[in-house]
Structures are given as structure tokens and as C-alpha cells.
Design a protein around this motif. Structure first.
Motif, short mmCIF file in Angstrom:
data_model
loop_
_atom_site.label_atom_id
_atom_site.label_comp_id
_atom_site.label_asym_id
_atom_site.label_seq_id
_atom_site.Cartn_x
_atom_site.Cartn_y
_atom_site.Cartn_z
N HIS A 22 1.09 -1.30 -0.09
CA HIS A 22 -0.08 0.02 -0.11
C HIS A 22 0.98 1.11 -0.17
CE1 HIS A 22 -3.47 -2.55 0.73
NE2 HIS A 22 -2.73 -3.28 1.75
N PRO A 81 -5.34 -2.83 4.74
CA PRO A 81 -6.57 -3.23 4.62
C PRO A 81 -7.34 -2.83 5.92
CG PRO A 81 -5.24 -5.09 5.40
CD PRO A 81 -4.14 -3.64 4.88
N TYR A 105 -8.20 -2.73 11.04
CA TYR A 105 -7.27 -1.86 10.09
C TYR A 105 -5.84 -2.15 10.56
CZ TYR A 105 -7.25 1.54 14.22
OH TYR A 105 -6.79 1.85 15.31
N ALA A 193 -10.29 -10.02 2.75
CA ALA A 193 -9.43 -9.01 2.50
C ALA A 193 -8.48 -8.99 3.61
CB ALA A 193 -9.86 -7.78 1.86
N LEU A 194 -8.99 -9.29 4.86
CA LEU A 194 -8.40 -8.84 6.14
C LEU A 194 -7.47 -10.20 6.50
CD1 LEU A 194 -10.87 -6.97 8.11
CD2 LEU A 194 -8.83 -6.04 6.65
N SER A 204 0.91 -9.69 2.73
CA SER A 204 0.09 -9.01 1.70
C SER A 204 -0.54 -9.84 0.78
CB SER A 204 0.76 -7.80 1.08
OG SER A 204 1.89 -8.57 0.49
#
Length: 206
Positions: A22, A81, A105, A193-194, A204
Motif C-alpha cells: 500500500h 486493509p 485496520y 481481504a483482512l 500481503s
């Protein structure tokens, strides 16, 4: 950043993985007009003897006053994420109802001193690394050399490089570490996604 111990992440490879996955960072500065933030895609360079936490490199438009703050301390925020967590996923919900929603998060805060680099060769090497990395998944990747030389020279004169040798990295992984295993499994199933970031050794890969 308020970080309870069970949400604290200090492992450098884990922090580095989030930045690389990210790379859009928010550079927070203190200016004469107050706090400001610029959002830039960064190239992260691994640690060296002179940069034990690594180095961040990016570029800005010459018209952007950020580069004129060279010598100032800055903080760069990277957000990984994130997602809403419903209390309906918790085992305790049908038992007592004493559950509430939350938000999961992962974030990294980088600290260092801003440096400006007005060097076309340095800038071109940076652009080649950035585009090479982000174009790699494409069937026919675009390369810096695809642009006409005179146009590229003009574009390079319109930007300035910035570099931040990191003096510290802080990580916060709020990924339901304080919940029982059954809750974590339910959350990972609903929020794929987490899932990879909830593991003991987050990656990742999700």
C-alpha cells in the motif's frame, strides 16, 4: 498513535510489507499555515547501515511547496486493509448480547527528515523503479523510455525528488487479536481481504 500492546506491530519485515503493498503515503508536515498533508506513491528502499528503518523516495510537482520544507521533520502515514466488523460475528452475541461493532485496520507511521533532490538522473532512476514495479503485472508494461526524449526531459524539469531516511516506524494492527479464535475465524471468512493480515505472521498475500 494510541496503540494497546496487543495491537502493536514492531517487526520491520511486516511493516515493510504493508508499505510495499500500500505505497500511497500521506506526508504530514507543519507549515506556517498549520498542519498539511500530501499524498504520494512511495518507493521503499530496504534498511542500510545509515538507514536502519529504510528510506522512502517519491517526487512532487515543482509547484508543490512540500519540497521546500527540506530539513523538516515529517511523518508519513500508510494505511493497509481495513473493514467494518459486525458484532453478529461474535460467539457472545447470542449468549449475552454484550457486543458492539468495531473496525479492523493496519497502519504504519514513518518518521524522518525530508530531503529534496533536484537531480534529473536521480529522478529518472526513481521513475523507472516505480513504473517498473507497478507496470510489471501488465501484459505489455509501459516503460519510461517509451516516452519521447524531449517530452521526458520536460516532465523531469517539472518535478523534484524527495527522500526520507526513516528514523522510526510504528505499526498498529487492530485485527481482532483480543477476540477468541472462533470470532477470528468468522471475521476472516466474512472479510477475506483482512484474513492474511490477521495471521500471526501477516502478509500481503490476500
Amino acid at each position: 498513535m494510541y496503540t494497546p500492546n496487543h495491537f502493536k506491530e514492531a517487526r520491520l519485515p511486516v511493516l515493510q510489507a504493508l508499505i510495499e503493498a500500500h505505497p500511497l503515503g500521506a506526508v504530514v508536515t507543519h507549515t506556517a499555515a498549520g498542519l498539511d498533508a500530501n499524498h504520494l506513491p512511495f518507493d521503499y528502499r530496504p534498511p542500510t547501515a545509515g538507514a536502519p528503518f529504510g528510506t522512502l523516495r517519491a517526487h512532487v510537482a515543482r509547484a508543490n511547496p512540500l519540497w521546500q520544507l527540506a530539513g523538516s521533520e515529517v511523518m508519513v502515514l500508510f494505511q493497509g486493509p481495513h473493514g467494518y466488523i459486525s458484532p453478529s460475528l461474535y460467539q457472545e452475541k447470542p449468549v449475552s448480547g454484550k457486543v458492539v461493532p468495531t473496525w479492523n485496520y493496519a497502519v504504519v507511521h514513518g518518521h524522518g527528515v525530508l530531503r529534496a533532490l533536484d537531480d534529473p538522473l536521480w529522478l529518472r532512476a526513481l521513475l523507472e523503479r516505480l513504473t517498473g514495479h507497478h507496470e510489471a503485472p501488465r501484459a505489455q508494461p509501459w516503460a519510461v523510455a517509451d516516452a519521447p526524449a524531449d517530452y521526458l526531459d520536460k516532465m523531469l524539469r517539472a518535478i523534484v525528488g524527495i527522500e526520507i531516511v526513516l528514523t522510526g516506524l510504528d505499526g498498529k494492527w487492530k485485527m481482532s487479536q483480543n477476540r477468541v479464535a472462533a470470532d477470528q475465524t468468522a471475521i476472516a471468512a466474512e472479510q477475506p481481504a483482512l484474513a492474511a493480515w490477521m495471521a500471526p505472521n501477516p502478509t500481503s498475500g490476500a
